[in-house]
Design an enzyme around this catalytic site. Structure first.
Site, PDB file in Angstrom:
ATOM      1  N   PRO A  18       0.832  -1.199   0.000  1.00  0.00           N
ATOM      2  CA  PRO A  18       0.000   0.000   0.000  1.00  0.00           C
ATOM      3  C   PRO A  18       0.871   1.256   0.000  1.00  0.00           C
ATOM      4  O   PRO A  18       2.100   1.170   0.110  1.00  0.00           O
ATOM      5  CB  PRO A  18      -0.785  -0.128   1.311  1.00  0.00           C
ATOM      6  CG  PRO A  18       0.138  -0.876   2.211  1.00  0.00           C
ATOM      7  CD  PRO A  18       0.861  -1.850   1.311  1.00  0.00           C
ATOM      8  N   GLY A  22       6.987   2.006   2.251  1.00  0.00           N
ATOM      9  CA  GLY A  22       8.444   1.947   2.154  1.00  0.00           C
ATOM     10  C   GLY A  22       8.954   1.308   0.874  1.00  0.00           C
ATOM     11  O   GLY A  22      10.106   0.874   0.812  1.00  0.00           O
ATOM     12  N   THR A  24       9.570   2.756  -2.118  1.00  0.00           N
ATOM     13  CA  THR A  24      10.626   3.577  -2.725  1.00  0.00           C
ATOM     14  C   THR A  24      11.896   3.506  -1.888  1.00  0.00           C
ATOM     15  O   THR A  24      13.004   3.469  -2.437  1.00  0.00           O
ATOM     16  CB  THR A  24      10.155   5.035  -2.896  1.00  0.00           C
ATOM     17  OG1 THR A  24       8.940   5.036  -3.662  1.00  0.00           O
ATOM     18  CG2 THR A  24      11.200   5.874  -3.621  1.00  0.00           C
ATOM     19  N   GLU A  92       6.632   3.412  -8.785  1.00  0.00           N
ATOM     20  CA  GLU A  92       5.235   3.652  -9.153  1.00  0.00           C
ATOM     21  C   GLU A  92       4.908   2.928 -10.463  1.00  0.00           C
ATOM     22  O   GLU A  92       4.344   3.491 -11.394  1.00  0.00           O
ATOM     23  CB  GLU A  92       4.938   5.150  -9.274  1.00  0.00           C
ATOM     24  CG  GLU A  92       5.352   5.987  -8.080  1.00  0.00           C
ATOM     25  CD  GLU A  92       4.469   5.813  -6.846  1.00  0.00           C
ATOM     26  OE1 GLU A  92       3.546   4.969  -6.867  1.00  0.00           O
ATOM     27  OE2 GLU A  92       4.706   6.522  -5.862  1.00  0.00           O
ATOM     28  N   CYS A 146      -2.036   0.387   9.956  1.00  0.00           N
ATOM     29  CA  CYS A 146      -3.202   1.205   9.613  1.00  0.00           C
ATOM     30  C   CYS A 146      -3.018   2.643  10.108  1.00  0.00           C
ATOM     31  O   CYS A 146      -2.637   2.875  11.258  1.00  0.00           O
ATOM     32  CB  CYS A 146      -4.454   0.589  10.233  1.00  0.00           C
ATOM     33  SG  CYS A 146      -5.963   1.542   9.926  1.00  0.00           S
ATOM     34  N   ILE A 167      -5.904   7.118 -11.796  1.00  0.00           N
ATOM     35  CA  ILE A 167      -4.559   7.562 -11.429  1.00  0.00           C
ATOM     36  C   ILE A 167      -4.629   9.024 -11.011  1.00  0.00           C
ATOM     37  O   ILE A 167      -4.879   9.905 -11.825  1.00  0.00           O
ATOM     38  CB  ILE A 167      -3.567   7.405 -12.605  1.00  0.00           C
ATOM     39  CG1 ILE A 167      -3.489   5.956 -13.087  1.00  0.00           C
ATOM     40  CG2 ILE A 167      -2.199   7.946 -12.235  1.00  0.00           C
ATOM     41  CD1 ILE A 167      -2.805   4.997 -12.148  1.00  0.00           C
TER      42      ILE A 167
END
Length: 188
Positions: A18, A22, A24, A92, A146, A167
């Site tokens: 999600p 972390g 990237t 991404e 969460c 997007i």
């Protein structure tokens, strides 16, 4: 576990999770390791990613690569020749409709590392991720806690506004990551 052993020429590795998990940061770590091995690395980011012109995480961590070339593009097919490159790192990945182009680069014996969202804000897989998945020799899932209850594992990305565009680049001003219990409260 040493990740570098999994990153072999001719393979595609996929990191999913999600937002704010972390992914990237993980890519930055891989780039540092590849550069220490004197590999030529290209980092590809979508022009839809509005974060920065550098390699930067949502939390502000920034990579100052030694030799890593940064390419911004809307499509991977527009990237051009990568003949002198050993590794292709894509952040991404879900932003790229033609992610299957990575198969061509893997066939050219390049190390391919992709990072992308596990699902959209509608809790649906991105078609480009689904298409590349069968060709991945290694898949890693990075989770987070969460952002609403801070108790359970979060795997859902929820958009804070009513925009239905698939997007829509943004950070915590537009999205929250939550667990199944909190997702029910958001949606129902």
């Amino acid at each position: 576990m040493n990740i570098i052993r999994k990153l072999k020429p001719g393979t595609i590795s996929l990191v999913l999770g999600p937002m704010f998990a972390g992914k990237t940061t993980f890519l930055i770590h891989c780039i540092y390791m590849l550069e220490r091995l004197e590999k030529k690395v290209v980092f590809i980011k979508s022009t839809k990613n509005t974060r920065d012109k550098t390699i930067k995480t949502h939390s502000g961590i920034q990579l100052r690569p030694k030799q890593c070339k940064i390419i911004e593009s809307t499509q991977l097919s527009d990237v051009g020749s990568l003949t002198d490159i050993h590794a292709v790192v894509i952040d991404e990945a879900h932003f790229f409709d033609d992610l299957i182009k990575c198969r061509t680069w893997a066939d050219e014996e390049k190390i391919i590392i992709l990072a992308g969202l596990n699902a959209s804000f509608e809790q649906k897989m991105f078609p480009s991720i689904v298409r590349i998945f069968p060709y991945c020799s290694w898949v890693k899932y990075i989770g987070r806690t969460c952002m609403k209850c801070n108790r359970h594992n979060a795997c859902f990305n929820v958009r804070k506004n009513a925009d239905k565009t698939l997007i829509l680049a943004g950070g915590s001003e537009l999205y929250v990551t939550c667990c199944n219990n909190c997702l029910k409260k958001y949606i129902y």
